[in-house]
Design an enzyme around this catalytic site. Sequence first.
Site, PDB file in Angstrom:
ATOM      1  N   HIS A 178       6.900  50.490  11.078  1.00 54.19           N
ATOM      2  CA  HIS A 178       5.524  50.020  11.267  1.00 54.19           C
ATOM      3  C   HIS A 178       4.634  50.906  10.397  1.00 54.19           C
ATOM      4  O   HIS A 178       4.878  52.122  10.302  1.00 54.19           O
ATOM      5  CB  HIS A 178       5.055  50.182  12.725  1.00 54.19           C
ATOM      6  CG  HIS A 178       5.568  49.159  13.673  1.00 54.19           C
ATOM      7  ND1 HIS A 178       5.982  49.468  14.953  1.00 54.19           N
ATOM      8  CD2 HIS A 178       5.704  47.813  13.551  1.00 54.19           C
ATOM      9  CE1 HIS A 178       6.361  48.357  15.573  1.00 54.19           C
ATOM     10  NE2 HIS A 178       6.199  47.348  14.754  1.00 54.19           N
ATOM     11  N   CYS A 274       0.964  54.364  18.635  1.00 53.34           N
ATOM     12  CA  CYS A 274       1.733  53.217  19.155  1.00 53.34           C
ATOM     13  C   CYS A 274       1.399  52.925  20.608  1.00 53.34           C
ATOM     14  O   CYS A 274       1.487  51.791  21.049  1.00 53.34           O
ATOM     15  CB  CYS A 274       3.239  53.477  19.137  1.00 53.34           C
ATOM     16  SG  CYS A 274       3.947  53.943  17.587  1.00 53.34           S
TER      17      CYS A 274
END
Length: 293
Positions: A178, A274
Amino acid sequence: MREKPTLLLVDPSHFEVAYVINPWMKPAAWQADPKGHYRAAQEAFAALHEALSGAGAEVRVVQGAAGLPDMVFPANAAVVLDRRAMVARFRFNERRGEEPLFLKAFQSFKAQGLLDTVEQFPKGCFQEGAGDCIWDETRQQFWVGYGQRSVREAAGVVRSFFDASVVPLELVSPRYYHLDTCFLSLSGGEIVYYPPAFSDAARATIRSAVPADMLIEASDEDAEGFCVNAVNFGREIVMARPRDGLRTRLSERGYRVTGVGLDPFILSGGGAYCMTLRLNRHRVAAPLAVAAQ
Ligand code: ARG
């Protein structure tokens, strides 16, 4: 006072490391001491919650769900800007069950007056939320990661839904799957990034858009410690235990760095960014309130 950042967190009662969808995930390590890891995770979550509130954020916690251990990473739930939310489409089956739950949560944020519009990325257009779509307050644009979890086409959807500039960056390492694991945009315009995670073209894009004195290279250690995966608002930065070098470089630029031990979540491949999602991000930062004369 600027508007307080409102950050979404997901209660970790159902967190565990039960499958492998990124190279950091270690179900065997978790299974060696499930109770110990579970307890450590609950404590780490509480420490993160406290660090974020202490730094001045308003924290909203929604419930997780059994069988969806990675729901504790709401950065992947949606992209949010200017009261508009575009809910994610997860690449892996293991996380797809989160989609209807996050959709419901965002509908309820709308009912509560926090959001105006909630939609979802088109079917088949994989896009994992703010984890792969990072707002840059200084340049007034989204940096969009693709090539691992999210598809490049998602950049166009973001551009039109938010009517905002987007700069796609190709991610080439499965370890940095990511964008938020290897790229951090700070309020002062600095970008912290981990060069090996990007294609040559993406590195060139970053270097041409960001002046050299604003570009901070993370070391292998910083990246492996999930320190790039940090939450920033104003001069506050909250991150997994920072390495000294990075902490010093950020402090020198006027940031206040709070470190939190997040090892149980790193065992799933996630850090502080996150585990949060900013619900009230605005294109142009809310002006400083002027005291009534
Ligand atoms: N185990 C999760 C996954 O692989 C970790 C997600 C971390 N989130 C993030 N925004 N980088 O999907």
